[in-house]
Scaffold this active site. Structure first.
Site, short mmCIF file in Angstrom:
data_model
loop_
_atom_site.label_atom_id
_atom_site.label_comp_id
_atom_site.label_asym_id
_atom_site.label_seq_id
_atom_site.Cartn_x
_atom_site.Cartn_y
_atom_site.Cartn_z
N GLU A 315 0.77 -1.05 -0.09
CA GLU A 315 0.22 -0.06 -0.05
C GLU A 315 0.88 1.33 -0.04
OE1 GLU A 315 -2.82 -0.68 3.22
OE2 GLU A 315 -4.14 -1.83 1.77
N ASP A 389 -8.67 -9.30 3.55
CA ASP A 389 -8.22 -8.03 4.50
C ASP A 389 -9.31 -7.77 5.57
OD1 ASP A 389 -7.35 -5.79 5.53
OD2 ASP A 389 -7.68 -4.30 3.96
N GLU A 417 -12.76 -2.43 11.69
CA GLU A 417 -12.80 -1.59 10.38
C GLU A 417 -14.05 -2.03 9.54
OE1 GLU A 417 -8.97 -1.90 8.65
OE2 GLU A 417 -9.63 -1.09 6.62
C1 GCU Z 1 -6.07 -2.23 5.62
C2 GCU Z 1 -6.40 -0.90 6.09
C3 GCU Z 1 -5.40 -0.22 6.24
C4 GCU Z 1 -4.36 -0.56 6.77
C5 GCU Z 1 -3.88 -1.90 6.22
C6 GCU Z 1 -2.74 -2.72 6.82
O1 GCU Z 1 -5.88 -2.00 4.31
O2 GCU Z 1 -7.75 -0.23 5.56
O3 GCU Z 1 -5.98 1.29 6.82
O4 GCU Z 1 -3.10 0.18 6.77
O5 GCU Z 1 -5.21 -2.84 6.02
O6 GCU Z 1 -3.08 -3.52 7.27
O7 GCU Z 1 -1.65 -2.32 6.67
#
Ligand code: GCU
Length: 688
Positions: A315, A389, A417
């Site tokens: 990410e 996730d 979440e």
């Molecule tokens: C999910 C979540 C993010 C988080 C990511 C992670 O995508 O929405 O906010 O940073 O998981 O676990 O790294």
């Protein structure tokens, strides 16, 4: 809700708060239950034979001479005064009462303990200091929950050595995916100002066996490794150490890079590196030295520092692949810096680079499984329980069972979440149990459940542990929704013993948080237990995949997701991940592969994750998928309606402020669930 009663409760609360302010005593507030006390809500026990026997034991206590004596003494004084109205007398040695002493049973390890009792005395024995701390909290729980104390014969050794809470707290104080206010650490005030809350936080964690906390967000701001922040971290570590809790940090992999050049390395923290180098290449000697120096600096401030939790090449975060190096290169480089001090690296496997495979669910396994055995001995991989996730329901990540030479710690998400934030009452323990811990991977034949694997029973592992992404913040009751405390509690108890029964964890939480009344216990249990299942039915049926908006992970986002992340048409719904489809099924061991691959055998909970299914498909209920899907969508609303009724039925058993706040939460949940339901109905009816 009767309006007068509500007003009365609020007035009473403010009256007592003002009294507390006027008399300058925080103590006064504790007469009003706000949820701050969590499950350490010590209240006078009703008169009974059990109470009398607890008073006999609790009146005289001898401490063991451990490093934790001071906090043990304080906790016992606080608990026994409140529960039994006795002020324990601390003596050197005692034939009557509670006696704590070291024993020679090495098998108890660092944290285990034995509690035994006869008519006059309860003995608490441990081989090492921390056993007394955990044994004390256990003993208090027994008293608080009204267990008979006279014939105790308890031996407890934690199944997992690392029991960790991850805090996704940023340096600005916000909590990523946190729904209970800002983060607990007041970074700007630290290290000078130490809030009493930090100690209460540590007490809470220790009481459920947590022994490690990662203080900052995995989307890591590199400044956390600056000397000024390390001093703040050291101040927190000084408090947590008293409760046998180690601190860890989430570093940014690009931290060694100069601020001016980091913009090319990972998008999230471009421009804010803290080093002086042009690269963070893990094979570069200067980079290695930078980390060695940094780690030495950390240990000079925090001698028992735990180590690093790293999100890399995920990410937008920087990582070794930015320099054409592997996860192994990155993790081992950090591990080598930490090793001389006894620290560890927790390297996250949450990666989903689209170049690896078209199906997101296959990517993490494909990247990490081939690396098994290549990591240094102080590296652990930290892996989310499910493949996609943290969804309301999804199959277990197939890496569990497939990494025999690399310790793999599960990462569960306590913060909700995708499960209704702090609005919905969703009890996560049944989900953790059913979709994850009890999942039989068949990696060593039948019985190779995830809970056996993570406890090192299926094959040996160098390190055993479990991490949970925390759900707490600065809201007065820590978790915003009073019932979200149960998820925090359950996580801790599971990390201590993944096989502990749902029944005992749940009833202990109810009794120690609310009260020991039978009707309260029964009603609250009835409220909690079905919530995960009904949430799944209403929000993410049959493990369909993402159903919420990308922006908030909360409101209905079917339009955004449909026919991008899963398929839907007038004929069918779901994603074909069988051998004829994306072949994700083949990442599982044969038994599960065959089950998941077969439309008729696939558990219905996972049906739409593995199959594209005609709407006319006949379900086990005898209904068609279309009919069942439609009626299931309503289950969220039905559940919250039932819960409102149940909650009202115990109104006179619950303290007024918490009663009102829970009711408010339930009404909010009712409103939001109706909106979600309507959106789901609008969306799917075009295909029915
Ligand atoms: C999910 C979540 C993010 C988080 C990511 C992670 O995508 O929405 O906010 O940073 O998981 O676990 O790294």
């Amino acid at each position: 809700m009767n309006h007068c009663f509500r007003c009365f409760s609020i007035v009473l609360f403010f009256f007592l708060s003002c009294m507390s302010y006027l008399f300058g005593q925080e103590q006064t507030l504790s007469t009003v239950d706000t949820g701050y006390e969590l499950w350490m809500n010590y209240k006078p026990l009703p008169e009974s034979g059990l109470k009398q026997s607890a008073i006999r034991y609790g009146s005289h206590i001898s401490l063991p001479g451990s490093r934790y004596d001071e906090v043990i003494r304080k906790e016992l004084e606080r608990a026994l005064k409140a529960l039994l109205t006795v002020t324990p007398i601390f003596v050197q040695d005692n034939a009557v009462g509670i006696q704590m002493s070291f024993c020679k049973d090495k098998g108890l390890g660092e944290e285990g303990y034995i509690i035994r009792s006869g008519k006059k005395r309860i003995t608490l024995q441990a081989y090492s200091d921390a056993g007394f701390l955990y044994g004390t909290f256990h003993l208090i729980r027994l008293i608080q929950c009204g267990y008979p104390l006279e014939q105790l014969n308890i031996k407890e050794i934690p199944a997992l050595e690392f029991r960790m809470i991850n805090h996704w707290v940023g340096l600005g104080g916000t909590v990523e995916r946190g729904y209970a206010g800002k983060g607990l650490w007041a970074w700007d005030d630290l290290p000078k100002k130490i809030e009493p809350r930090y100690t209460d936080y540590a007490r809470a964690e220790a009481s459920i066996g947590i022994n490690a906390v990662i203080l900052n967000n995995v989307n890591a701001d590199p400044r956390i490794l600056g000397h000024d922040y390390l001093e703040k971290v050291a101040a927190l570590a000084d408090i947590f150490r008293k409760y046998h809790i180690k601190v860890y940090l989430a570093p940014n992999f690009a931290a060694p890079v100069k601020p001016s050049t980091t913009k090319d390395v990972g998008k999230q923290w471009g421009g804010v590196g803290i080093g002086h180098l042009d690269t963070a290449d893990p094979l570069n000697p200067e980079v290695q030295k930078w980390w060695m120096d940094k780690v030495n600096e950390i240990y000079s401030l925090i001698p028992d520092f735990g180590g690093f939790l790293v999100k890399a090449n995920s990410e937008g975060m920087a990582g070794p692949q930015d320099y054409h190096r592997s996860h192994v290169d990155g993790a081992n480089m950090l591990a080598r810096a930490l090793k001389p001090h006894g620290g560890i690296v927790l390297w996250r496997t949450f990666v989903y680079n689209p170049e690896i495979d078209k199906d997101r669910m296959k990517r993490s396994y494909k990247e990490f499984q081939p690396l098994d055995g290549q990591f240094d001995e102080n590296v652990v991989l930290q892996t989310k329980n499910g493949t996609l996730d943290f969804q309301p329901s999804e199959p277990a990540q197939p890496l569990f069972g497939a990494m025999r030479h690399t310790p793999l710690f599960p990462e569960l998400q306590i913060t909700q979440e995708y499960l209704g934030r702090s609005v919905s009452l969703v009890y996560l323990l049944p989900m953790w149990r059913k979709t994850f811990l009890d999942f039989d991977t068949y990696c060593n034949g039948k019985g190779s459940t995830v809970s056996n694997i993570i406890a090192g029973k299926t094959f040996p592992s160098r390190m055993l542990g479990m991490a949970g992404v925390g759900n707490i913040g600065r809201s007065r009751n820590w978790t915003a929704h009073h019932f979200a405390q149960a998820n925090w509690y359950a996580f801790g108890r599971l990390a201590w013993n993944p096989e502990e029964s749902t029944e005992s964890i749940t009833s202990d939480w109810i009794k120690s948080t609310w009260n020991c009344d039978e009707a309260t216990l029964e009603v609250i249990r009835q409220m909690m237990m079905p919530t995960w299942e009904s949430f799944v039915c209403a929000h993410a049926p049959y493990s369909l995949g993402f159903t919420v908006k990308r922006e908030d992970h909360y409101t209905a986002g079917f339009e955004q997701r449909a026919n991008k992340e899963w398929h839907v048409s007038k004929e069918s719904i779901g994603t074909d991940r069988t051998t004829k489809g994306t072949n994700y099924v083949s990442q599982y061991f044969k038994y599960n592969k065959d089950i998941f691959n077969s439309l008729s055998q696939c558990p219905e909970l996972y049906l739409l994750c593995f199959h594209n299914v005609p709407w006319s498909h006949k379900m086990k209920s005898g209904k068609s998928l279309r009919e069942e899907f439609k009626s299931n969508l309503k289950r969220g609303i039905e559940q919250v309606d039932v819960n409102i009724g149940l909650w009202k039925s115990i109104r006179n058993k619950i303290d007024p402020v918490r009663y009102e706040e829970v009711l408010e939460s339930l009404y909010k949940e009712q409103r939001d669930t109706k909106v979600f339901y309507q959106a789901a109905l609008n969306f799917f009816s075009q295909y029915w």
